[in-house]
Design a protein around this motif. Structure first.
Motif, short mmCIF file in Angstrom:
data_model
loop_
_atom_site.label_atom_id
_atom_site.label_comp_id
_atom_site.label_asym_id
_atom_site.label_seq_id
_atom_site.Cartn_x
_atom_site.Cartn_y
_atom_site.Cartn_z
N LEU A 194 -2.54 -1.99 7.25
CA LEU A 194 -3.87 -1.37 7.26
C LEU A 194 -4.66 -1.83 8.48
O LEU A 194 -4.40 -2.89 9.05
N PRO A 195 -5.67 -1.04 8.88
CA PRO A 195 -6.51 -1.43 10.02
C PRO A 195 -7.20 -2.78 9.79
O PRO A 195 -7.49 -3.17 8.66
N GLU A 196 -7.44 -3.47 10.88
CA GLU A 196 -7.99 -4.83 10.87
C GLU A 196 -9.28 -4.97 10.06
O GLU A 196 -9.50 -5.98 9.41
N ASN A 197 -10.12 -3.97 10.06
CA ASN A 197 -11.44 -4.11 9.44
C ASN A 197 -11.48 -3.61 7.99
O ASN A 197 -12.53 -3.25 7.49
N THR A 198 -10.35 -3.63 7.30
CA THR A 198 -10.32 -3.16 5.92
C THR A 198 -10.14 -4.32 4.95
O THR A 198 -9.66 -5.39 5.32
N PHE A 199 -10.51 -4.08 3.71
CA PHE A 199 -10.34 -5.09 2.67
C PHE A 199 -8.86 -5.43 2.49
O PHE A 199 -8.48 -6.59 2.35
N GLY A 200 -8.00 -4.40 2.51
CA GLY A 200 -6.57 -4.62 2.33
C GLY A 200 -5.98 -5.53 3.39
O GLY A 200 -5.16 -6.40 3.09
N SER A 201 -6.40 -5.32 4.64
CA SER A 201 -5.91 -6.16 5.73
C SER A 201 -6.39 -7.60 5.54
O SER A 201 -5.61 -8.54 5.72
N ALA A 202 -7.64 -7.77 5.17
CA ALA A 202 -8.18 -9.12 4.93
C ALA A 202 -7.44 -9.78 3.77
O ALA A 202 -7.13 -10.98 3.82
N TYR A 203 -7.15 -9.01 2.72
CA TYR A 203 -6.40 -9.53 1.56
C TYR A 203 -5.02 -10.02 2.01
O TYR A 203 -4.61 -11.12 1.66
N ALA A 204 -4.32 -9.19 2.79
CA ALA A 204 -2.97 -9.56 3.24
C ALA A 204 -3.01 -10.82 4.09
O ALA A 204 -2.18 -11.73 3.91
N ARG A 205 -3.95 -10.91 5.02
CA ARG A 205 -4.05 -12.09 5.88
C ARG A 205 -4.36 -13.34 5.05
O ARG A 205 -3.79 -14.41 5.27
N PHE A 206 -5.31 -13.22 4.11
CA PHE A 206 -5.68 -14.36 3.26
C PHE A 206 -4.48 -14.84 2.46
O PHE A 206 -4.16 -16.03 2.44
N MET A 207 -3.83 -13.91 1.78
CA MET A 207 -2.68 -14.29 0.95
C MET A 207 -1.56 -14.87 1.80
O MET A 207 -0.95 -15.87 1.44
N GLY A 208 -1.29 -14.24 2.96
CA GLY A 208 -0.23 -14.71 3.83
C GLY A 208 -0.50 -16.08 4.42
O GLY A 208 0.42 -16.90 4.53
N SER A 209 -1.75 -16.34 4.76
CA SER A 209 -2.08 -17.63 5.37
C SER A 209 -1.92 -18.78 4.39
O SER A 209 -1.81 -19.94 4.78
N ARG A 210 -1.91 -18.47 3.11
CA ARG A 210 -1.78 -19.51 2.08
C ARG A 210 -0.45 -19.44 1.33
O ARG A 210 -0.25 -20.13 0.35
#
Length: 103
Positions: A77-93
């Protein structure tokens, strides 16, 4: 799990909330402490989410559980979407939706 709920007095809820918050801050991987904190402090948020779920087709269907197969596209998903933020958050942890047991 009929009968698994325990009613607590106000001071007991506060003690559980405080202990859970401290424990979860010290070790955020302790899902039981995060859940206990949410259960003792999240009643207003719960009712808001419940209302939103009842107002949506998916929420009324009872199939609103988040699983990897449903959210794996979030990485694309595009960088400025909730889904992208969710994926980054989950992946970083190193969290995965399937790691949580069904409720």
């Amino acid at each position: 799990m009929e009968g698994a709920r325990v009613s607590l007095k106000g001071w007991q809820q506060a003690a559980v909330a405080l202990g859970s918050a401290l424990g979860a801050l010290m070790d955020p991987r302790r899902a039981n402490l995060v859940a206990a904190l949410g259960e003792t402090t999240g009643k207003p948020a719960f009712f808001r989410v419940l209302k939103q779920m009842r107002n949506s087709r998916e929420g009324r269907s009872g199939h609103a559980r988040v699983i990897s197969a449903q959210v794996s596209h979030a990485w694309d998903l595009p960088e400025n979407t909730f889904g992208s933020a969710y994926a980054r958050f989950m992946g970083s942890r190193n969290f995965y939706p399937d790691d949580r047991p069904p409720v």
